[in-house]
Scaffold this active site. Structure first.
Site, short mmCIF file in Angstrom:
data_model
loop_
_atom_site.label_atom_id
_atom_site.label_comp_id
_atom_site.label_asym_id
_atom_site.label_seq_id
_atom_site.Cartn_x
_atom_site.Cartn_y
_atom_site.Cartn_z
NE ARG A 164 -4.01 -1.87 0.34
CZ ARG A 164 -5.11 -1.58 0.77
NH1 ARG A 164 -5.35 -0.15 1.14
NH2 ARG A 164 -6.28 -2.31 1.04
CG ASP A 188 -9.09 -2.40 -4.29
OD1 ASP A 188 -8.42 -1.92 -3.28
OD2 ASP A 188 -9.84 -3.33 -3.82
NE ARG A 211 -7.01 5.70 2.98
CZ ARG A 211 -7.87 4.82 3.49
NH1 ARG A 211 -9.28 5.28 3.81
NH2 ARG A 211 -7.56 3.65 3.72
NE ARG A 271 -10.18 8.01 -2.67
CZ ARG A 271 -11.62 8.24 -2.89
NH1 ARG A 271 -11.97 9.25 -3.79
NH2 ARG A 271 -12.33 7.43 -2.18
CE1 TYR A 285 -13.41 -6.74 1.63
CE2 TYR A 285 -11.48 -7.90 0.75
CZ TYR A 285 -11.84 -7.10 1.46
OH TYR A 285 -11.07 -6.20 2.40
O1 CP3 Z 1 0.49 1.03 -3.39
C1 CP3 Z 1 -0.55 0.18 -3.48
O2 CP3 Z 1 -0.53 -0.93 -2.92
C2 CP3 Z 1 -1.88 0.87 -4.02
C3 CP3 Z 1 -2.56 -0.10 -4.69
C4 CP3 Z 1 -3.52 -1.07 -3.87
C5 CP3 Z 1 -4.76 -0.47 -3.47
N1 CP3 Z 1 -5.30 -1.61 -2.62
C6 CP3 Z 1 -5.46 0.80 -3.51
C7 CP3 Z 1 -6.35 1.21 -2.62
C8 CP3 Z 1 -3.57 -2.36 -3.63
C9 CP3 Z 1 -2.25 -3.42 -3.81
C10 CP3 Z 1 -4.59 -2.93 -2.70
C11 CP3 Z 1 -4.77 -4.11 -2.48
C12 CP3 Z 1 -5.88 -4.46 -1.72
N2 CP3 Z 1 -7.09 -3.72 -1.75
C13 CP3 Z 1 -5.88 -5.45 -0.54
C14 CP3 Z 1 -4.93 -6.29 -0.32
C15 CP3 Z 1 -4.10 -5.81 0.58
C16 CP3 Z 1 -4.31 -5.84 2.01
O3 CP3 Z 1 -4.26 -4.69 2.79
O4 CP3 Z 1 -4.36 -6.82 2.67
C17 CP3 Z 1 -7.43 -5.33 -0.12
C18 CP3 Z 1 -7.86 -6.22 1.26
C19 CP3 Z 1 -8.03 -4.36 -0.90
C20 CP3 Z 1 -9.61 -3.98 -0.48
C21 CP3 Z 1 -9.86 -2.78 -0.26
N3 CP3 Z 1 -9.64 -1.57 -0.90
C22 CP3 Z 1 -10.29 -2.27 0.90
C23 CP3 Z 1 -10.94 -2.99 2.32
C24 CP3 Z 1 -10.38 -0.68 0.78
C25 CP3 Z 1 -11.05 0.22 1.78
C26 CP3 Z 1 -10.27 0.33 3.22
C27 CP3 Z 1 -8.78 0.93 3.05
O5 CP3 Z 1 -7.80 0.16 3.25
O6 CP3 Z 1 -8.66 1.88 2.52
C28 CP3 Z 1 -9.72 -0.54 -0.25
C29 CP3 Z 1 -9.68 0.97 -0.76
C30 CP3 Z 1 -8.22 1.22 -1.29
N4 CP3 Z 1 -7.65 0.74 -2.22
C31 CP3 Z 1 -7.54 2.63 -1.01
C32 CP3 Z 1 -6.37 2.34 -1.78
C33 CP3 Z 1 -5.26 3.54 -1.86
C34 CP3 Z 1 -8.10 3.67 -0.34
C35 CP3 Z 1 -9.13 4.34 -1.03
C36 CP3 Z 1 -9.43 6.02 -0.82
O7 CP3 Z 1 -8.62 6.88 -0.90
O8 CP3 Z 1 -10.52 6.17 -0.32
#
Ligand code: CP3
Length: 348
Positions: free
Chosen positions: A26, A76, A30, A39, A152
């Protein structure tokens, strides 16, 4: 890729190196003010993921700031359920919400066939990013594991216990397996197209591995990860691409992860490095596993903890520095710089 700067690829090829490569899960997100600025132009997070020029910019942000040894596609894991028609959106403070979750076996029969072309926006991001990114920096593509995507899709949102998912697999085991097969095929097609579009390495995120008991994990998750790795290893287009598996707190024995066709095991925070080193014995590269919470501490503590971890893996053939889970939004970006500097000083 430039031979001299292939730190990350060397680690995946199980070479001992003075300075391990570093990237963090990640890393675009944020905690970075430059991310929050971009964003703020999008109401819906998935709309941002569907805009390749913007995703390309987001991939590059942490590379420019920290000079990480690897970049990861900005997207994502929930793009696949969205493409299957399950209606994914992200609600501020609540995480992902599905408008058409899988609640009954019939819902699986009604899923649209996966059309890999419907995720063209991800492949365009890969192409654009590969062009913009310094040739020395490998680009990681990714998918969720079939199990994590199923969890999910059945639950329909994030949840503490995933009770709906657990009762679905207990009451409808055969249907759950049918769904996992569909997701495995979709992950393969998706990852293959990411590779065609220029990604150099693949990471599979099994973020909900922790929901399953030891036996269930083998039956519902690992079985399909193995199938996916097997498919990737048999296809002439994908067979040479290194693979990393990250699983969050799996209940099964670590031995189970000494998988054929897997290059690297990504260690969750709770894994003891000495235990992983003794079990893997150099059969696979290892990645991880600094607790992201350490980044809330003082600089001196961060440095000390990083150095401790580095010294444990000093002679391990193929070590990649990373966190043991994704970085959280509450981290001060300066602390990541402290971490990266400590790693680079260690080897110099
Ligand atoms: O540099 C990076 O890794 C960005 C790319 C990336 C994102 N999500 C962007 C994202 C990657 C590799 C992921 C993988 C992801 N997504 C996982 C596996 C990694 C882990 O943490 O176990 C999972 C479980 C998700 C599902 C997901 N996406 C959730 C549950 C959420 C909301 C809660 C949270 O963690 O923010 C997201 C949203 C998300 N995906 C954001 C980002 C940058 C935040 C969204 C925002 O800015 O509003």
């Amino acid at each position: 890729m430039n031979e001299l700067d292939r730190n990350f690829i060397n680690a995946l090829n199980r070479k001992v190196q003075k300075t391990p490569p570093v990237w963090i899960m990640r890393q675009a997100g944020r905690y970075l003010p430059e991310y929050r600025k971009v964003r703020s132009n999008f109401k819906n997070f998935l709309d941002m993921c569907k805009t390749p020029e913007v995703c390309c910019e987001l991939v590059l942000q942490p590379i420019q700031r920290y000079d990480f040894d690897a970049a990861i596609i900005f997207s994502d894991i929930l793009t696949i359920p969205d493409a299957l028609g399950l209606g994914v959106s992200f609600v501020e403070g609540k995480g992902p919400i599905f408008s058409n979750p899988i609640r009954r076996p019939e819902d699986i029969s009604n899923i649209a066939d996966f059309n890999p072309e419907s995720l063209d926006y991800v492949y365009t991001t890969a192409e654009l990013t590969r062009k913009e990114l310094d040739t020395s920096i490998p680009l990681i593509g990714f998918s969720g594991s079939p199990w994590t995507l199923a969890a999910y899709s059945i639950e329909g949102s994030s949840s503490k216990n995933f009770d709906l998912t657990k009762s679905f697999i207990e009451n409808h085991s055969l249907d759950a397996h049918r769904f996992l097969e569909i997701l495995t095929d979709a992950c393969f097609e998706y990852l293959k197209r990411q590779i065609i579009s220029g990604v150099d390495v693949i990471q599979i995120f099994d973020s909900w591995a922790n929901l399953l008991s030891d036996q269930q994990y083998l039956e519902y998750s690992l079985k399909y990860i193995k199938k996916l790795l097997d498919k990737l290893s048999k296809d002439p287009i994908t067979c040479k691409t290194p693979t990393i598996l990250f699983a969050r707190e799996p209940k099964c024995n670590l031995n189970e992860f000494k998988l054929n066709n897997l290059s690297c095991y990504g260690m969750y925070t709770s894994i003891y490095p000495s235990n992983a080193i003794n079990i893997f014995e150099g059969s696979h590269a290892l990645q991880g596993n600094l607790d992201p919470k350490i980044l809330l501490d003082e600089d001196a503590i961060i440095k000390e903890t990083v150095l401790k971890l580095l010294s444990k893996f000093k002679n391990y053939p193929g070590y990649i520095f990373n966190l043991g889970h994704g970085i959280t939004p509450d981290i001060n970006p300066d602390k990541v710089k402290v971490l990266v500097d400590a790693i680079r000083e260690f080897g110099s």
